[in-house]
Design a protein around this motif. Structure first.
Motif, mmCIF file in Angstrom:
data_model
loop_
_atom_site.group_PDB
_atom_site.id
_atom_site.type_symbol
_atom_site.label_atom_id
_atom_site.label_comp_id
_atom_site.label_asym_id
_atom_site.label_seq_id
_atom_site.Cartn_x
_atom_site.Cartn_y
_atom_site.Cartn_z
ATOM 1 N N GLU A 26 0.815 -1.218 0.000
ATOM 2 C CA GLU A 26 0.000 0.000 0.000
ATOM 3 C C GLU A 26 0.850 1.270 0.000
ATOM 4 O O GLU A 26 0.479 2.262 -0.595
ATOM 5 C CB GLU A 26 -0.929 0.031 1.217
ATOM 6 C CG GLU A 26 -1.670 -1.268 1.452
ATOM 7 C CD GLU A 26 -3.097 -1.222 0.930
ATOM 8 O OE1 GLU A 26 -3.735 -0.174 1.133
ATOM 9 O OE2 GLU A 26 -3.544 -2.213 0.336
ATOM 10 N N LEU A 27 1.966 1.222 0.709
ATOM 11 C CA LEU A 27 2.754 2.457 0.824
ATOM 12 C C LEU A 27 4.092 2.359 0.102
ATOM 13 O O LEU A 27 4.858 3.322 0.084
ATOM 14 C CB LEU A 27 2.990 2.795 2.301
ATOM 15 C CG LEU A 27 1.736 3.046 3.161
ATOM 16 C CD1 LEU A 27 2.117 3.293 4.603
ATOM 17 C CD2 LEU A 27 0.948 4.242 2.629
ATOM 18 N N GLY A 28 4.383 1.199 -0.453
ATOM 19 C CA GLY A 28 5.633 1.038 -1.195
ATOM 20 C C GLY A 28 6.876 1.057 -0.326
ATOM 21 O O GLY A 28 7.979 1.314 -0.802
ATOM 22 N N LEU A 29 6.704 0.767 0.987
ATOM 23 C CA LEU A 29 7.867 0.796 1.883
ATOM 24 C C LEU A 29 8.703 -0.469 1.691
ATOM 25 O O LEU A 29 8.168 -1.574 1.661
ATOM 26 C CB LEU A 29 7.412 0.901 3.339
ATOM 27 C CG LEU A 29 6.502 2.086 3.663
ATOM 28 C CD1 LEU A 29 6.089 2.055 5.124
ATOM 29 C CD2 LEU A 29 7.207 3.402 3.338
ATOM 30 N N THR A 30 10.032 -0.301 1.569
ATOM 31 C CA THR A 30 10.877 -1.474 1.333
ATOM 32 C C THR A 30 12.025 -1.598 2.325
ATOM 33 O O THR A 30 12.921 -2.395 2.131
ATOM 34 C CB THR A 30 11.493 -1.444 -0.086
ATOM 35 O OG1 THR A 30 12.244 -0.237 -0.220
ATOM 36 C CG2 THR A 30 10.426 -1.507 -1.164
ATOM 37 N N SER A 31 12.017 -0.826 3.385
ATOM 38 C CA SER A 31 13.070 -1.005 4.384
ATOM 39 C C SER A 31 12.620 -0.432 5.725
ATOM 40 O O SER A 31 11.649 0.334 5.785
ATOM 41 C CB SER A 31 14.358 -0.290 3.943
ATOM 42 O OG SER A 31 14.159 1.102 3.998
#
Ligand SMILES: [Zn+2]
Ligand SMILES: [Zn+2]
Length: 577
Positions: free
Chosen positions: A111-116
């Protein structure tokens, strides 16, 4: 050439990705177990493969062996590359932030494109998480706090990781260079639950060859510094390893000096000064005269102090006792006569009942309690009452067959959220021994958690609380407990508390063991073995017990079974009835 660490890291990343994608926990565990096996190997995988023995490694079947081969040949694994596209390692890292977990990590990614973790932190700080269902300002604050705590913890390496790495360094250096004495010093030698770095001391006729060999260790990521007698390298897992070559006549002095602790050594040096002596990593001196230093004992003897084992050197009174001439008397592996916490493949263990009993017998144990999980642990195939009874019949048959070891029909019963035990009383009453432990609802308040354990202790069927705080070193905090109240109740009801030897657990820890001894709580040291080779973990439990100053008399499973059973609660009650 890919090292054991490379292969293990790829397997761990696969396990994380599979967990993240909601895969079968057995598959996830297969990769974790395999990685664990690889990390504990002393020999390079390439070597084992050359001999065609990959399949003989515990937990490695055809499919994993093929994957190991692919990694050894090409340095990568196609399956891993593909998984990482969908589940980048950073997303898996978010999953480990307490309070996030696999499902939320997925949502954050989708949903938020968070990858770390860094991106998660940033988003939480900016209040962007609230856009998600179920997220609010409070969740954001919690996540930020948990990230901060993860960071401070990560700088230390759990003993579970440091110990096998140090063993591997010792093993490889012995093979690669003319090494005479070689020993790990530092907090690892004191067997603290986590360590800052790894210190290895060596004596050798050819220091230059040793230094060169250190820089060529297979897992070296970077050589930090190298000189004629000291080399520091960084492992691929970011663990610093310092190797020092010392002269044989200084070996004891260096070992004493680098073992510490700092507090212990400061007090020792102060005492030395009062006697007109001087201690250093090169020996013990009176003026210019060297009194010794080839062995560690030579460092203590001139001071009139009995030497205490490394695990006790924390300045908790060992120097005063050594000065008073009280000889050390602490529990050792050889004192243990049985193991009271062992799993089989009936639940989440890897080996059969017979194989586990055989392994216990080979270690010289004269009794062993088979304690598989109860139904609440669905993930671990917890036993229904019917399966538990069937196992008890199998145990009775095996007991008739084996003469030199006694098997107890036991169970590691879940303590439910409300403090009740996860079998009805009539089932509990049939057991020879009942362990109980917390495997869920880790986040209850201190009040609730304490009440939960007190209620469990109230059960007339409970004998032992296993891994009482549920902590995992460096990754999961202990449950919040009024430990003094729990221990006081345990002592009153003669319920024993476990020192769990699993190196990630070491639960109770040394401070709790000191408190338990003060309050007169019976203790046991168990391996919680899930496979035959896990009996080797006993050394970690024993070391932790020693760090808590436990003597053989403090540990129930140092006595023969005939004396042990009457000390356990159920048998005491049975006798009284
Ligand atoms: Zn458990
Ligand atoms: Zn267990």
């Amino acid at each position: 050439m890919a090292t054991n660490y490379d292969v293990a890291r790829i397997f761990l990343e696969i396990a994380e990705a599979l967990e993240l994608s909601g895969q079968d926990p057995y598959r996830v565990r297969a990769y974790r177990n395999a990685a664990r096996t690889l990390l504990s190997l002393e020999e390079p995988l390439a070597e084992i493969r050359r001999r065609g023995e990959l399949l003989s490694l515990p937990g490695i079947g055809e499919s994993l062996a093929a994957k190991i081969a692919e990694i050894l040949d090409s340095g990568r694994l196609r399956q891993h590359d593909e998984l990482m596209e969908h589940f980048p390692p950073g997303v898996a890292a978010m999953m480990h932030v307490p309070g996030v977990g696999p499902r939320t990590a997925q949502t954050l990614f989708r949903e938020l494109g968070l990858t770390s973790v860094e991106e998660l932190e940033h988003a939480a700080r900016e209040g962007r998480l609230r856009a998600l269902k179920g997220f609010g300002a409070k969740t954001e604050a919690n996540i930020l706090q948990n990230i901060a705590r993860l960071r401070t913890r990560r700088q230390r390496i759990p003993l579970a990781r440091a110990y096998p790495l140090a063993q591997q360094v010792i093993h490889l250096l012995r093979a690669a260079a003319p090494v005479r004495d070689i020993e790990a010093a530092g907090s690892l030698r004191r067997m603290t639950e986590d360590v800052g770095d790894i210190d290895i001391l060596v004596t050798s006729d050819d220091p230059a060859a040793v230094m060169a060999a250190v820089t060529r260790l297979p897992f070296v990521q970077r050589v930090l510094a190298t000189g004629p007698t000291k080399t520091s390298v960084l492992s691929e897992q970011d663990v610093q390893v310092d190797v020092r070559v010392v002269a044989p006549e200084n070996f004891g002095a260096a070992l004493q000096y680098f073992t510490g602790s700092k507090e212990h050594n400061v007090k020792l040096r102060t005492l030395a000064v009062r006697q007109g002596l001087k201690l250093s990593e090169y020996g013990i001196f009176r003026g210019d005269t060297r009194l010794g230093g080839a062995t560690e004992e030579e460092m203590y003897r001139p001071l009139g102090i009995l030497m205490y084992p490394p695990e006790l050197r924390e300045d908790r009174g060992e120097i005063e006792r050594g000065l008073a001439g009280v000889p050390p008397d602490f529990v050792e592996e050889r004192h243990l006569r049985g193991d009271l916490h062992v799993h089989t493949n009936a639940s989440d263990g890897r080996a059969s009942l017979r194989a586990m009993v055989e392994a216990a017998r080979e270690r010289g144990f004269t009794y062993v309690a088979i304690s598989d999980h109860s139904p609440a642990r669905g993930n671990a195939r917890g036993l229904s009452a019917a399966r538990l009874r069937a196992q008890a019949r199998e145990i009775r048959a095996l007991n008739r067959e084996l003469t030199d070891i006694t098997i107890l029909a036991a169970s590691e019963v879940d303590i439910r959220r409300d403090g009740t035990l996860d079998y009805p009383d009539d089932v509990l009453a049939e057991l020879d021994l009942c362990l109980a432990s917390v495997h869920s609802a880790f986040n209850l308040s201190r009040e609730e958690q304490t009440a939960r354990l007190l209620r469990a202790i109230d059960s007339p069927f409970l004998d032992i609380i296993a891994h009482p705080t549920g902590r995992l070193v460096g990754t999961r905090d202990p449950i919040e407990l009024d430990m003094r109240r729990v221990m006081t109740a345990a002592a009153a009801h003669e319920v024993a508390l476990e020192i769990n030897s699993w190196p990630e657990r070491l639960d109770l820890n040394d401070a709790h063991i000191l408190l338990a001894r003060e309050l007169g709580v019976p203790l046991v040291i168990d391996t919680d073995a899930h496979a035959p080779e896990h009996f080797d973990n006993l050394k970690f439990g024993v070391a932790t017990a020693r760090r808590g100053w436990a003597t053989p008399a403090d540990i129930l499973n140092t006595i023969p079974l005939s004396q042990l059973l009457p000390r356990l609660r159920r048998n005491r009650l049975r006798k009284a009835a």
